[in-house]
Design a protein around this motif. Sequence first.
Motif, PDB file in Angstrom:
ATOM      1  N   ARG A  95      16.398   0.697  47.818  1.00  0.00           N
ATOM      2  CA  ARG A  95      17.491  -0.210  47.003  1.00  0.00           C
ATOM      3  C   ARG A  95      17.222  -1.100  47.094  1.00  0.00           C
ATOM      4  N   TRP A  96      16.678  -1.965  48.935  1.00  0.00           N
ATOM      5  CA  TRP A  96      17.260  -3.362  49.059  1.00  0.00           C
ATOM      6  C   TRP A  96      15.990  -4.127  48.079  1.00  0.00           C
ATOM      7  N   TRP A  97      14.774  -3.219  48.114  1.00  0.00           N
ATOM      8  CA  TRP A  97      13.344  -3.771  47.875  1.00  0.00           C
ATOM      9  C   TRP A  97      13.425  -4.890  46.421  1.00  0.00           C
ATOM     10  N   ASP A  98      13.397  -6.534  46.322  1.00  0.00           N
ATOM     11  CA  ASP A  98      13.357  -6.498  45.283  1.00  0.00           C
ATOM     12  C   ASP A  98      12.176  -7.374  44.142  1.00  0.00           C
ATOM     13  N   GLY A  99      11.358  -6.251  43.474  1.00  0.00           N
ATOM     14  CA  GLY A  99      10.555  -6.606  43.142  1.00  0.00           C
ATOM     15  C   GLY A  99      10.347  -7.854  41.781  1.00  0.00           C
ATOM     16  N   SER A 100      11.468  -8.776  41.604  1.00  0.00           N
ATOM     17  CA  SER A 100      11.055  -9.661  41.054  1.00  0.00           C
ATOM     18  C   SER A 100      10.947 -10.759  41.086  1.00  0.00           C
ATOM     19  N   CYS A 101      10.257 -10.911  41.842  1.00  0.00           N
ATOM     20  CA  CYS A 101       9.703 -12.100  42.841  1.00  0.00           C
ATOM     21  C   CYS A 101       9.144 -13.033  41.616  1.00  0.00           C
ATOM     22  N   CYS A 102       8.946 -13.864  41.508  1.00  0.00           N
ATOM     23  CA  CYS A 102       7.863 -14.874  40.557  1.00  0.00           C
ATOM     24  C   CYS A 102       7.508 -14.770  39.217  1.00  0.00           C
ATOM     25  N   ASP A 103       6.080 -14.335  39.885  1.00  0.00           N
ATOM     26  CA  ASP A 103       5.313 -13.490  38.572  1.00  0.00           C
ATOM     27  C   ASP A 103       4.678 -12.082  39.742  1.00  0.00           C
ATOM     28  N   GLY A 104       5.087 -11.735  40.558  1.00  0.00           N
ATOM     29  CA  GLY A 104       4.442 -10.872  41.768  1.00  0.00           C
ATOM     30  C   GLY A 104       3.811 -11.084  42.621  1.00  0.00           C
ATOM     31  N   ALA A 105       3.379 -12.859  42.575  1.00  0.00           N
ATOM     32  CA  ALA A 105       1.980 -13.449  42.880  1.00  0.00           C
ATOM     33  C   ALA A 105       2.350 -13.187  44.847  1.00  0.00           C
ATOM     34  N   CYS A 106       3.356 -13.772  45.218  1.00  0.00           N
ATOM     35  CA  CYS A 106       3.980 -13.474  46.425  1.00  0.00           C
ATOM     36  C   CYS A 106       3.882 -12.421  47.281  1.00  0.00           C
ATOM     37  N   LEU A 107       4.417 -11.370  46.486  1.00  0.00           N
ATOM     38  CA  LEU A 107       4.268  -9.218  46.704  1.00  0.00           C
ATOM     39  C   LEU A 107       2.929  -9.253  47.169  1.00  0.00           C
TER      40      LEU A 107
END
Length: 253
Positions: A95-107
């Motif tokens: 639930r705490w995971w935020d998948g909206s970081c920048c364009d996703g490259a950092c994930l």
Amino acid sequence: MTIAPLRPGTPAPPVQTLPPGAWHGRLWVSDLPLTRPERYLGCVAEFDRSGLWPVLIPHDQRFAANGEDWIDDRGRLAPAGHRVATADPAGALDRWWDGSCCDGACLRPFGARFPGLAKKSARKSDPLAEAGNTGSILANRAPHRLGLVQTERPADIPALLGWTGMIKCTDQVAELSAVLRSWEDRFGATLVVLGFDSIELSVAAPPRNQARALTVAAEHRAFSLPTFAGQPGNLREYASGLVQSRLWRFSWA
């Protein structure tokens, strides 16, 4: 060094046992920073008998500048120690995971979905001994007061106290402690420092390679996005810093 079990309302321990201090609700705190860092190691050694886990409380200039102390001058959540055992650490991190970081490259190599929990690491050292050594080193490096909390597990301390350090991200302190329990079990990660909005964990069984560390890094990012965001680089670079690291630091400042 001998420590008698302490409870709110009981007589203060002998002077030669602990430095001067007082109860602040469920937390006993020394009046002044430790001048003998080995006291922390001694408290850890007595934990099985005393039931008191020691935490180091760092100096916080944000409060000291105004003559305040967050322990007394900031609110707390309702104690939630009774809810830790039924809280789901994997579900909380998901639930705490935020998948909206920048364009996703950092994930990368992960994406919008939390990848799940990392596998348990092989343990090569005793977690409590590791915590004792780590805590005494930290106490020697910078001023810390000594805190004591009656608990069966160090991981439960935030929930028992109703700690508000993560309040900017969640008020579910039982779930936070459930994650700490999971890390205790899988990595020998043990709470040694408790600040106003930060914690530090001694780690007896850290990930030993980059592949394992990547999933652990994802857990860290879900647990404390401000900590991840405050570091340079992407998830892979963050993970590199976790390989064989025996100290995990988190902040919600």
